[in-house]
Structures are given as structure tokens and as C-alpha cells.
Design a protein around this motif. Structure first.
Motif, mmCIF file in Angstrom:
data_model
loop_
_atom_site.group_PDB
_atom_site.id
_atom_site.type_symbol
_atom_site.label_atom_id
_atom_site.label_comp_id
_atom_site.label_asym_id
_atom_site.label_seq_id
_atom_site.Cartn_x
_atom_site.Cartn_y
_atom_site.Cartn_z
ATOM 1 N N THR A 159 0.036 -3.453 9.386
ATOM 2 C CA THR A 159 0.522 -2.127 9.803
ATOM 3 C C THR A 159 1.270 -1.988 10.771
ATOM 4 O O THR A 159 0.936 -2.525 11.800
ATOM 5 C CB THR A 159 -0.720 -1.208 9.531
ATOM 6 O OG1 THR A 159 -0.336 0.341 9.918
ATOM 7 C CG2 THR A 159 -1.670 -1.349 10.833
ATOM 8 N N THR A 160 2.189 -0.893 10.789
ATOM 9 C CA THR A 160 2.855 -0.461 11.947
ATOM 10 C C THR A 160 2.168 0.547 12.607
ATOM 11 O O THR A 160 2.673 1.056 14.010
ATOM 12 C CB THR A 160 4.319 -0.070 11.704
ATOM 13 O OG1 THR A 160 4.419 0.786 10.795
ATOM 14 C CG2 THR A 160 5.074 -1.393 11.320
ATOM 15 N N GLU A 161 1.347 1.323 12.092
ATOM 16 C CA GLU A 161 0.772 2.512 12.906
ATOM 17 C C GLU A 161 -0.786 2.287 12.565
ATOM 18 O O GLU A 161 -1.350 3.021 11.635
ATOM 19 C CB GLU A 161 1.173 3.629 11.990
ATOM 20 C CG GLU A 161 2.555 3.663 12.186
ATOM 21 C CD GLU A 161 3.349 5.073 11.465
ATOM 22 O OE1 GLU A 161 2.580 6.349 11.457
ATOM 23 O OE2 GLU A 161 4.131 5.007 10.652
ATOM 24 N N LYS A 162 -1.388 1.792 13.657
ATOM 25 C CA LYS A 162 -2.789 1.543 13.460
ATOM 26 C C LYS A 162 -3.648 2.714 13.763
ATOM 27 O O LYS A 162 -4.623 2.866 13.170
ATOM 28 C CB LYS A 162 -3.237 0.686 14.654
ATOM 29 C CG LYS A 162 -4.477 0.032 14.745
ATOM 30 C CD LYS A 162 -5.058 -0.916 15.827
ATOM 31 C CE LYS A 162 -4.728 -0.378 17.187
ATOM 32 N NZ LYS A 162 -5.089 -1.248 18.335
ATOM 33 N N HIS A 163 -2.986 3.699 14.483
ATOM 34 C CA HIS A 163 -3.872 5.056 14.598
ATOM 35 C C HIS A 163 -4.177 5.643 13.408
ATOM 36 O O HIS A 163 -4.898 6.769 13.430
ATOM 37 C CB HIS A 163 -3.022 5.769 15.738
ATOM 38 C CG HIS A 163 -1.848 6.091 15.223
ATOM 39 N ND1 HIS A 163 -0.650 5.333 15.276
ATOM 40 C CD2 HIS A 163 -1.185 7.384 14.602
ATOM 41 C CE1 HIS A 163 0.385 6.112 14.909
ATOM 42 N NE2 HIS A 163 0.009 7.257 14.427
ATOM 43 N N HIS A 169 -1.857 1.574 6.499
ATOM 44 C CA HIS A 169 -2.040 2.834 6.752
ATOM 45 C C HIS A 169 -1.741 3.932 5.663
ATOM 46 O O HIS A 169 -1.940 4.872 5.859
ATOM 47 C CB HIS A 169 -1.349 3.134 7.975
ATOM 48 C CG HIS A 169 0.209 3.010 8.016
ATOM 49 N ND1 HIS A 169 0.893 1.893 8.110
ATOM 50 C CD2 HIS A 169 1.146 4.270 7.596
ATOM 51 C CE1 HIS A 169 2.214 2.232 7.953
ATOM 52 N NE2 HIS A 169 2.318 3.646 7.644
ATOM 53 N N MET A 170 -1.013 3.437 4.746
ATOM 54 C CA MET A 170 -0.510 4.358 3.573
ATOM 55 C C MET A 170 -1.233 4.770 2.605
ATOM 56 O O MET A 170 -1.302 5.507 1.820
ATOM 57 C CB MET A 170 0.849 3.968 2.932
ATOM 58 C CG MET A 170 1.940 3.545 3.741
ATOM 59 S SD MET A 170 2.602 5.416 4.452
ATOM 60 C CE MET A 170 3.238 5.886 2.911
ATOM 61 N N ASP A 217 -5.888 1.768 -7.750
ATOM 62 C CA ASP A 217 -5.291 0.233 -7.351
ATOM 63 C C ASP A 217 -6.376 -0.519 -6.434
ATOM 64 O O ASP A 217 -6.368 -1.689 -6.614
ATOM 65 C CB ASP A 217 -3.995 0.464 -6.438
ATOM 66 C CG ASP A 217 -2.864 1.255 -7.065
ATOM 67 O OD1 ASP A 217 -2.796 1.051 -8.513
ATOM 68 O OD2 ASP A 217 -2.328 2.294 -6.705
ATOM 69 N N ILE A 218 -7.089 0.343 -5.612
ATOM 70 C CA ILE A 218 -7.922 -0.541 -4.861
ATOM 71 C C ILE A 218 -9.482 -0.915 -6.134
ATOM 72 O O ILE A 218 -9.794 -2.171 -5.844
ATOM 73 C CB ILE A 218 -8.685 0.116 -3.944
ATOM 74 C CG1 ILE A 218 -7.781 0.741 -2.957
ATOM 75 C CG2 ILE A 218 -9.979 -0.207 -3.207
ATOM 76 C CD1 ILE A 218 -6.981 -0.325 -2.118
ATOM 77 N N ALA A 220 0.660 -1.175 -0.125
ATOM 78 C CA ALA A 220 0.118 -0.029 0.025
ATOM 79 C C ALA A 220 0.940 1.263 0.071
ATOM 80 O O ALA A 220 0.453 2.305 -0.280
ATOM 81 C CB ALA A 220 -1.042 -0.139 1.202
ATOM 82 N N ALA A 221 2.210 1.245 0.103
ATOM 83 C CA ALA A 221 2.970 2.410 0.152
ATOM 84 C C ALA A 221 3.168 2.744 -1.378
ATOM 85 O O ALA A 221 3.219 4.113 -1.439
ATOM 86 C CB ALA A 221 4.366 2.255 0.898
#
Length: 609
Positions: free
Chosen positions: A145-149, A118-119, A92-93, A84-85
Motif C-alpha cells: 500500500t501507499t497509504e498505510k494510515h 488500503h482500498m 472477493d476475500i 484490492a482496488a
């Protein structure tokens, strides 16, 4: 030459049992597969290198196996990975949604792994919502993801969330031990421990560091080789530094810090590591918390041995000083001096204010004072010390009284304040211990004979015992003096004398800075009715202010008029305030009545009011 594969790829988990440190999540996924209770949208979140993508691939492979396939079958046609980056647009989606509609050719499920989800842009998230909520029966989405927020709540509500935790140092070390065994590498436990700590909970980072250190040291991995290659300060440095601090060896401590800087280490890293070292020592002092120490057994015994040399208060103070230095380091202009100052403060924790080690020997006055004066200090016994302490308590109670000590001429010669104090206490001690046959001091004796300077005109020092006695006698005499109201003078006085005293008191208040009170006394002149001063004020607020100053006023008039029967009567007349409310026009009219030429002056110069 054989192609080299890094350990992070070579030893990537192929089954859930190979995943390190995520037992709860792998058991949950296995049970969900066995019970056919697997959600169609999963979210794997957690720090880097903890196994999110690996678990997603293992899950995609496991749910398509029915027992008839080869164990190495990876079902590549059924697994779609999207980064997703770089693929974060709506198009793309949409392409992904179009592919979801096609059922798998082999196996039961198509698994879509979207890494770094998240990107995705806001529009891409919104386009993905409907498909994520109601996907086809053959489609399973795994988001990592590493950044759920950063993921919008509408996506989170449609997913079953699995939070991956950091891999502990012990788990990482054990896994590295297995990798070293398979690679035929001899590795010290402490060396692998340092690598695991340096990885900071990421297994991928630990394997990458392992490859780097093996390339440096070969098949024999030692702690020294690891610390040298990774440029980290090992335990021995902090053990040595702590020993120097406990010995109060400040010069050697500064030299040790200079050597650390010469090796290329950062002072910030050193002081932060020292704070962590003190924390580990504090953890070792209690058997209940010793499990919080993530080190090998050999190193743990060293920590335990050094913790026995330290006290709880020393470690707490040391952590506080080191942490304070850590916070100030980035903003400091002279960072080396800041760390050196912190080290000197740490080495001075066990020292008293005179730079000497604390001990159980009692002293009346610190020995350094007598050394400067050329006087030899003598220790006193414990029984005598109690008598001296009791006397000091009495002296302190007198010193805490608010009045200043009266200064009177001294009748006898004083040699010095310090010697006088010490001799007085010592003589009192000698009465309770052993009889004294001479006037020599039991506590201090001068090594040099100096002439005694006699000054009969000198005033009593505020620090001497004689001044304290004078002060105490003054307080007792002050309490004994009781004035009989019948004997107070009540001389007659005139109204003009009273008004003169009234105006004088107002001027005194004005000089003190109380200008509002001073102007109030100047503007309001009272009248006299017998011994009662009658005052009429225009408003209530002025009455309140004057009543606040009433006590000082009456005391002044008592002495001024020599009459202690004076009373003050204050009344409020709202009508009286009108005479103070002059407008500029009223003032001009008043002046023109007194001098008509003002009107001519105004017209000649064309003046405004």
C-alpha cells in the motif's frame, strides 16, 4: 518490427540485489529467509515506484527455490496477485480464503500479494482478520500500500511492517546510467541528474521519463535536450538570475523573467526554484553541509563558486522573500507583478534606503539629500566621525525625553535646519582636527549663492539644535525648582465655595468622558470640617473609584480655593444606599404627593406605571 518494452518493465528487478535504494529491507528479507524466520503476514508500505510489488514478487520466488529449479522459474502457480482496488468486497476475500486452504502443488509456499490493500472495504478487512492472524503453514500474505494510515489498526497489528523510503537522486541517477549503458545511449551526467530530480524519488517514474527523453533526442542524451523536453528550468537560469540580483540590475532582471514566461514556464515554479537555489548556495558555504547538495561534481563547483560571491545574511533574506512570494502566489490577483516585486526586493537587499550601494565611507547626511538641494557632500575622516557620533548620541538622549520642546522666538537668523545642523557638527569637528580660518562649512558647501531670509518672529524649530538646548535647560531648571511646603498658601474658604469647586470638578470629568466619576460628584455633595472635606458614600465600590480620582481632585481644589492644606475623608454608610433604590411605584407615589393631579392624568389616559 520488434515489440517495444518500456524500461520500467524491461529492467524490473529480478533479485534482491537489483532493487535500487532499499538495502536495509532487502538484507532483512534475505536474512529472514536464510534463518527461516519469515513472518506469514508482511506489509510493504511507501511511496509509488520504490519497489514494493517487485520485492513481493522476488520474495515469493525466493522462498520456493530449493536449488534444484531453473533460475528463470517464476513459480506462477504459487503466486496469486490480487488488486484490492477492483476486488475490495467481502465476496472477493471469501474466495481468497477458500483458495488458501489448498496446499501448493509445486514448491513449499503459496504467496498471496494484495496490492493497494488500503482500498478494501471495512467489511472485507473484518472478514480477512481471522485468516490473516492464523493462516495455514503453506500460506504467506504480502500486503502492499501507499497509504498505510487508511488500514485499520487490527490489520496492522497482525503484520510485520516494512517501510520503503524514497529513492535518492544519486541512486536513481546511477541506475539510469547503467540502463543507458546497456541500451547503448550516451548520456550526460547532468541530464540524468535532472531526470532523477524530476522523478521525485520514484524509480518507475525515472525510467518512464528516460524513455520519453530518449524518444525525443535519440542515442545522445544532453542536458539541453532534457530541459527542453521536460520543460524544466535548469541550473544556468538560476545562476544567471542570481548574478543579476547581486549586480542590482533590476531592468535586466525583469527582462530575464519575461523571457522565462515567454518560454511557457510558470512564475510559481520559477520563484519556488529560486528559493531552492538560494538554499543550495547556503548549503555550499559550509563544508559540513555540502553533502546535502544533490548535484553532479561539475554543477557543485558552480554552486561553490557563486556561493563565495554571496553573504550568509543575503541568502537567508533571499530565501525568506522568495518563500513569502511562493506562499502568496495562489491568492494573488496579479501574479506576475508579485514575482516581479519579489525580484526587485531581492535586487535591493544590498542597497540602502537611498538606492545606493553600501560602502565604508561615512556620511553625516545621505548624499542624495545634498544632491536634491544642490549641495556637494564632502567625506569626513574617521577621527572626526567619532566626535560627530558622540555629539549625535548626546542629541538623541535629549530627544528621547518625554516633554515637548519649548518654542521660543529665535534671536538670530537661521538659514536652514539641515545646513545649521551640518555646520554646527562640522565646526565642532574642526576644533579637534584642523583649525578653521573662516566660517565656511567643512562638510557641505553650496554651489549657488542664495540670499539669506531673516525672520526674527519665527519660533524655534523642534528639530534644531537651539530647541534641543532650550529643552535641556528647561529640564535642568525644572529639576532645580523645589517648593517649600511652609510657603504654600492656606487661605480660608467657606463650605459653599468648596461645594461649588466640587461640582465644577465633576463637570470637568464628565466632559472628559469619565461619566461615572462625573455622576458620582453630582450625586454626593460633601460637608466641610475645618480644612477637611467629609464625604459619606453608600458602598465600598464608590469609595474605591473616588480614591482613584482623589489626587486630581485635591490638585484642582488647592488651586481653586488657594489652600494647600485641604484633606479628604471618605466614609461608607450602607444605610445611605436605601435612598437611591427607588422603584417605579415609589417614584409615582412621590410625584403624587407633590401634585395630586397626576393621579387624574393617569386614570384619564389609562396609563400604566
Amino acid at each position: 518490427m520488434e515489440h517495444f518494452i518500456v524500461s520500467a518493465r524491461k529492467y524490473r528487478p529480478q533479485t534482491f540485489k537489483d532493487v535500487v535504494g532499499q538495502q536495509a529491507i532487502t538484507n532483512t528479507l534475505l536474512n529472514a529467509i536464510e534463518n527461516n524466520h519469515l513472518a506469514q503476514a508482511l506489509l510493504f508500505t511507501g511511496p509509488r515506484g520504490v519497489g514494493k510489488t517487485s520485492c513481493a514478487r522476488i520474495l515469493a520466488k525466493t522462498i520456493n527455490q530449493d536449488g534444484n529449479q531453473h533460475p528463470d522459474e517464476d513459480f506462477a502457480f504459487n503466486i496469486f496477485e490480487l488488486d484490492a482496488a477492483s476486488n475490495n468486497s467481502v465476496d472477493d476475500i471469501r474466495n481468497l480464503i477458500d483458495q488458501v486452504r489448498i496446499p501448493p502443488q509445486v514448491g513449499k509456499y503459496k504467496v498471496y500479494i494484495i496490492d493497494e490493500v488500503h482500498m478494501l472495504s471495512q467489511a472485507a478487512f473484518n472478514a480477512f482478520l481471522k485468516t490473516l492472524e492464523e493462516p495455514p503453514k503453506h500460506a504467506i500474505f504480502i500486503l502492499a500500500t501507499t497509504e498505510k494510515h487508511k488500514i485499520i489498526p487490527t490489520i496492522l497489528s497482525r503484520c510485520q511492517i516494512f517501510d520503503f523510503k524514497r529513492i535518492t537522486v544519486t541512486d536513481a541517477k546511477n541506475h539510469l546510467m547503467q540502463v543507458a549503458t546497456q541500451e547503448g545511449i550516451t548520456a550526460d551526467e547532468d541530464a540524468l541528474q535532472i531526470i532523477a530530480q524530476k522523478a521525485d524519488g520514484a524509480m518507475r517514474d525515472a525510467l518512464s521519463i528516460f524513455d520519453r527523453v530518449v524518444s525525443f533526442s535519440g542515442k545522445n542524451l544532453t542536458r539541453q535536450a532534457v530541459t527542453e523536453n521536460l520543460n524544466v528550468l535548469d541550473y544556468e537560469t538560476y545562476f544567471k538570475t542570481t548574478d543579476l540580483i547581486l549586480e542590482n540590475n533590476i531592468p535586466q532582471l525583469l527582462l530575464e523573467f519575461n523571457e522565462i514566461l515567454a518560454l511557457g514556464f510558470d512564475g510559481h515554479h520559477f520563484i519556488a526554484g529560486l528559493a531552492s537555489h538560494f538554499r543550495d548556495l547556503l548549503v555550499c558555504k559550509n563544508p559540513a553541509t555540502i553533502n546535502l547538495l544533490e548535484v553532479g561534481e561539475q554543477t557543485k563547483s558552480k554552486y561553490h563558486e557563486q556561493s563565495q560571491k554571496t553573504s550568509h545574511s543575503f541568502l537567508v533574506k533571499g530565501i525568506e522573500l522568495a518563500n513569502d512570494c511562493d506562499l502568496k502566489y495562489k491568492t494573488s490577483r496579479n501574479q506576475r507583478l508579485l514575482v516581479e516585486l519579489c525580484l526587485m526586493q531581492l535586487a535591493s537587499i544590498l542597497l540602502n534606503t537611498d538606492g545606493e550601494k553600501k560602502n565604508d565611507q561615512p556620511y553625516i547626511i545621505p548624499p542624495s539629500y545634498f544632491k536634491e538641494k544642490g549641495i556637494e557632500a564632502i567625506k569626513i575622516p574617521a577621527a572626526a566621525k567619532e566626535k560627530v557620533d558622540q555629539k549625535n548620541v548626546e542629541i538623541n538622549s535629549v530627544l528621547q525625553q518625554p516633554e515637548k520642546p519649548t518654542q521660543t522666538p529665535q534671536k538670530s537668523a537661521d538659514v536652514s535646519i539641515a545646513n545649521h545642523t551640518v555646520q554646527t557638527n562640522a565646526n565642532e569637528v574642526s576644533n579637534d582636527s584642523t583649525p578653521s580660518t573662516s566660517n565656511e562649512s567643512l562638510v557641505a558647501t553650496s554651489t549657488e549663492k542664495k540670499p539669506i531670509a531673516i525672520n526674527r518672529d519665527r519660533k524655534t524649530s523642534g528639530l534644531s539644535l537651539s530647541s534641543i538646548r532650550k529643552k535641556k535647560e528647561h529640564q535642568e531648571n525644572k529639576q532645580e525648582k523645589v517648593i517649600d511646603p511652609k510657603n504654600l498658601p492656606t487661605e480660608d474658604f467657606t463650605e459653599s465655595e468648596m461645594q461649588d469647586g466640587w461640582i465644577e470638578y465633576g463637570k470637568l470629568q464628565d466632559k472628559k468622558g469619565e461619566r461615572i466619576i462625573g455622576s458620582m460628584f453630582a450625586m454626593n455633595i460633601p460637608t466641610l470640617d475645618g480644612h477637611t472635606i467629609c464625604l459619606e458614600l453608600p458602598n465600598q465600590s464608590m469609595k474605591v473609584d473616588l480614591e482613584a480620582a482623589q489626587s486630581g481632585l485635591l490638585q484642582f481644589l488647592y488651586k481653586k480655593l488657594n489652600n494647600f492644606s485641604i484633606t479628604l475623608k471618605i466614609t461608607v454608610n450602607e444605610e445611605a444606599s436605601k435612598k437611591y433604590a427607588f422603584t417605579p411605584q415609589d417614584k409615582y407615589e412621590k410625584l403624587r404627593e407633590k401634585n395630586p393631579l397626576i393621579d387624574k392624568l393617569r386614570s384619564d389616559f389609562d396609563l400604566d406605571i
